[in-house]
Design a protein around this motif. Structure first.
Motif, PDB file in Angstrom:
ATOM      1  N   HIS A  78       0.840  -1.191   0.000  1.00  0.00           N
ATOM      2  CA  HIS A  78       0.000   0.000   0.000  1.00  0.00           C
ATOM      3  C   HIS A  78       0.879   1.246   0.000  1.00  0.00           C
ATOM      4  N   HIS A  79       0.234   2.373  -0.148  1.00  0.00           N
ATOM      5  CA  HIS A  79       0.899   3.671  -0.117  1.00  0.00           C
ATOM      6  C   HIS A  79       0.206   4.526   0.931  1.00  0.00           C
ATOM      7  N   HIS A  80       0.707   5.727   1.146  1.00  0.00           N
ATOM      8  CA  HIS A  80       0.143   6.590   2.183  1.00  0.00           C
ATOM      9  C   HIS A  80      -0.177   7.975   1.650  1.00  0.00           C
ATOM     10  N   LEU A  81      -1.278   8.497   2.136  1.00  0.00           N
ATOM     11  CA  LEU A  81      -1.659   9.889   1.937  1.00  0.00           C
ATOM     12  C   LEU A  81      -1.555  10.523   3.323  1.00  0.00           C
ATOM     13  N   VAL A  82      -0.645  11.493   3.490  1.00  0.00           N
ATOM     14  CA  VAL A  82      -0.297  12.034   4.807  1.00  0.00           C
ATOM     15  C   VAL A  82      -0.569  13.532   4.841  1.00  0.00           C
ATOM     16  N   CYS A  83      -1.260  13.983   5.888  1.00  0.00           N
ATOM     17  CA  CYS A  83      -1.478  15.417   6.057  1.00  0.00           C
ATOM     18  C   CYS A  83      -0.186  16.043   6.578  1.00  0.00           C
ATOM     19  N   ARG A  84       0.298  17.049   5.886  1.00  0.00           N
ATOM     20  CA  ARG A  84       1.555  17.690   6.280  1.00  0.00           C
ATOM     21  C   ARG A  84       1.399  18.543   7.525  1.00  0.00           C
ATOM     22  N   TRP A  85       0.154  18.775   7.966  1.00  0.00           N
ATOM     23  CA  TRP A  85      -0.079  19.629   9.135  1.00  0.00           C
ATOM     24  C   TRP A  85      -0.245  18.819  10.407  1.00  0.00           C
ATOM     25  N   CYS A  86      -1.094  17.811  10.370  1.00  0.00           N
ATOM     26  CA  CYS A  86      -1.409  17.074  11.601  1.00  0.00           C
ATOM     27  C   CYS A  86      -0.898  15.645  11.585  1.00  0.00           C
ATOM     28  N   GLY A  87      -0.454  15.150  10.436  1.00  0.00           N
ATOM     29  CA  GLY A  87       0.065  13.783  10.353  1.00  0.00           C
ATOM     30  C   GLY A  87      -0.980  12.724  10.079  1.00  0.00           C
ATOM     31  N   ARG A  88      -2.250  13.107   9.966  1.00  0.00           N
ATOM     32  CA  ARG A  88      -3.290  12.124   9.662  1.00  0.00           C
ATOM     33  C   ARG A  88      -2.870  11.339   8.433  1.00  0.00           C
ATOM     34  N   THR A  89      -3.028  10.023   8.512  1.00  0.00           N
ATOM     35  CA  THR A  89      -2.540   9.154   7.451  1.00  0.00           C
ATOM     36  C   THR A  89      -3.627   8.189   7.001  1.00  0.00           C
ATOM     37  N   VAL A  90      -3.723   8.006   5.700  1.00  0.00           N
ATOM     38  CA  VAL A  90      -4.666   7.073   5.106  1.00  0.00           C
ATOM     39  C   VAL A  90      -3.864   6.112   4.234  1.00  0.00           C
ATOM     40  N   GLU A  91      -4.103   4.821   4.410  1.00  0.00           N
ATOM     41  CA  GLU A  91      -3.499   3.838   3.502  1.00  0.00           C
ATOM     42  C   GLU A  91      -4.301   3.848   2.215  1.00  0.00           C
ATOM     43  N   ILE A  92      -3.593   3.917   1.097  1.00  0.00           N
ATOM     44  CA  ILE A  92      -4.262   3.954  -0.205  1.00  0.00           C
ATOM     45  C   ILE A  92      -3.661   2.892  -1.122  1.00  0.00           C
ATOM     46  N   GLN A  93      -4.462   2.449  -2.060  1.00  0.00           N
ATOM     47  CA  GLN A  93      -4.017   1.525  -3.093  1.00  0.00           C
ATOM     48  C   GLN A  93      -3.731   2.341  -4.341  1.00  0.00           C
ATOM     49  N   GLY A  94      -2.764   1.932  -5.123  1.00  0.00           N
ATOM     50  CA  GLY A  94      -2.422   2.681  -6.322  1.00  0.00           C
ATOM     51  C   GLY A  94      -2.163   1.793  -7.513  1.00  0.00           C
ATOM     52  N   PRO A  95      -3.216   1.185  -8.085  1.00  0.00           N
ATOM     53  CA  PRO A  95      -2.998   0.285  -9.214  1.00  0.00           C
ATOM     54  C   PRO A  95      -2.295   0.968 -10.388  1.00  0.00           C
ATOM     55  N   ALA A  96      -2.584   2.244 -10.637  1.00  0.00           N
ATOM     56  CA  ALA A  96      -1.920   2.954 -11.739  1.00  0.00           C
ATOM     57  C   ALA A  96      -0.431   3.099 -11.456  1.00  0.00           C
ATOM     58  N   VAL A  97      -0.084   3.330 -10.194  1.00  0.00           N
ATOM     59  CA  VAL A  97       1.329   3.435  -9.805  1.00  0.00           C
ATOM     60  C   VAL A  97       2.020   2.092  -9.999  1.00  0.00           C
ATOM     61  N   GLU A  98       1.336   1.020  -9.631  1.00  0.00           N
ATOM     62  CA  GLU A  98       1.918  -0.322  -9.774  1.00  0.00           C
ATOM     63  C   GLU A  98       2.193  -0.626 -11.251  1.00  0.00           C
ATOM     64  N   ARG A  99       1.236  -0.306 -12.118  1.00  0.00           N
ATOM     65  CA  ARG A  99       1.428  -0.540 -13.559  1.00  0.00           C
ATOM     66  C   ARG A  99       2.573   0.316 -14.092  1.00  0.00           C
ATOM     67  N   TRP A 100       2.619   1.586 -13.685  1.00  0.00           N
ATOM     68  CA  TRP A 100       3.680   2.489 -14.116  1.00  0.00           C
ATOM     69  C   TRP A 100       5.048   1.960 -13.677  1.00  0.00           C
ATOM     70  N   ALA A 101       5.173   1.533 -12.423  1.00  0.00           N
ATOM     71  CA  ALA A 101       6.454   1.023 -11.913  1.00  0.00           C
ATOM     72  C   ALA A 101       6.887  -0.221 -12.691  1.00  0.00           C
ATOM     73  N   ASP A 102       5.949  -1.109 -12.956  1.00  0.00           N
ATOM     74  CA  ASP A 102       6.260  -2.318 -13.728  1.00  0.00           C
ATOM     75  C   ASP A 102       6.719  -1.960 -15.142  1.00  0.00           C
ATOM     76  N   THR A 103       6.038  -1.005 -15.770  1.00  0.00           N
ATOM     77  CA  THR A 103       6.376  -0.588 -17.134  1.00  0.00           C
ATOM     78  C   THR A 103       7.769   0.041 -17.179  1.00  0.00           C
TER      79      THR A 103
END
Length: 147
Positions: A78-103
């Motif tokens: 997974h990847h993370h979306l992080v608030c630069r102010w408070c640190g709140r973090t959400v785990e996110i999936q990135g299928p487009a990123v995975e395809r791009w990295a493989d390519t």
């Protein structure tokens, strides 16, 4: 990989990490454990955190200032979306990123490629409180944590 033997101190660190969805420094985790009445040394906290990272039970994220921060994580990629102010973090999936990295890897003849991706932005709570305007360069952000 799990620790050879689970100690009271290790369990205190693991439990403290599990109680927060956001990335936190070893010092903040240590202070919280201490405030809860547990005597655990800072060096022990660092060792326990590294053990959890090595076992894949925790993620580590380097802040802009170079400080390592930690949080419990899922065992799937997974990847993370992080608030630069408070640190709140959400785990996110990135299928487009995975395809791009493989390519990209294939185009350059690489195999067994791994990657990490953290996206930083301003969460809706911080945006609504005006932090993205109030502190243009993140100055004072550490004083604006929310739960």
């Amino acid at each position: 990989m799990t620790p050879k033997r689970s100690t009271r101190q290790f369990e205190a660190v693991r439990e403290e990490l599990a109680h927060s969805p956001d990335f936190r420094s070893a010092q903040a985790i240590h202070a919280s454990i201490h405030a809860g009445g547990n005597a655990v040394g800072l060096a022990t906290v660092y060792r326990a955190l590294q053990s959890l990272v090595d076992a894949g039970s925790a993620d580590v994220l380097m802040t802009d200032s170079g400080e390592a921060t930690y949080r419990s994580c899922s065992r799937t990629h997974h990847h993370h979306l992080v608030c630069r102010w408070c640190g709140r973090t959400v785990e996110i999936q990135g299928p487009a990123v995975e395809r791009w990295a493989d390519t990209i890897a294939a185009e350059h003849g690489y195999v067994e490629v791994s990657h990490t991706l953290e996206l930083f932005g301003t969460c809706s709570t911080c945006r609504d409180s005006g932090l993205s305007v109030e502190f243009g360069d993140n100055e004072g952000a550490e004083d604006h944590q929310h739960g």
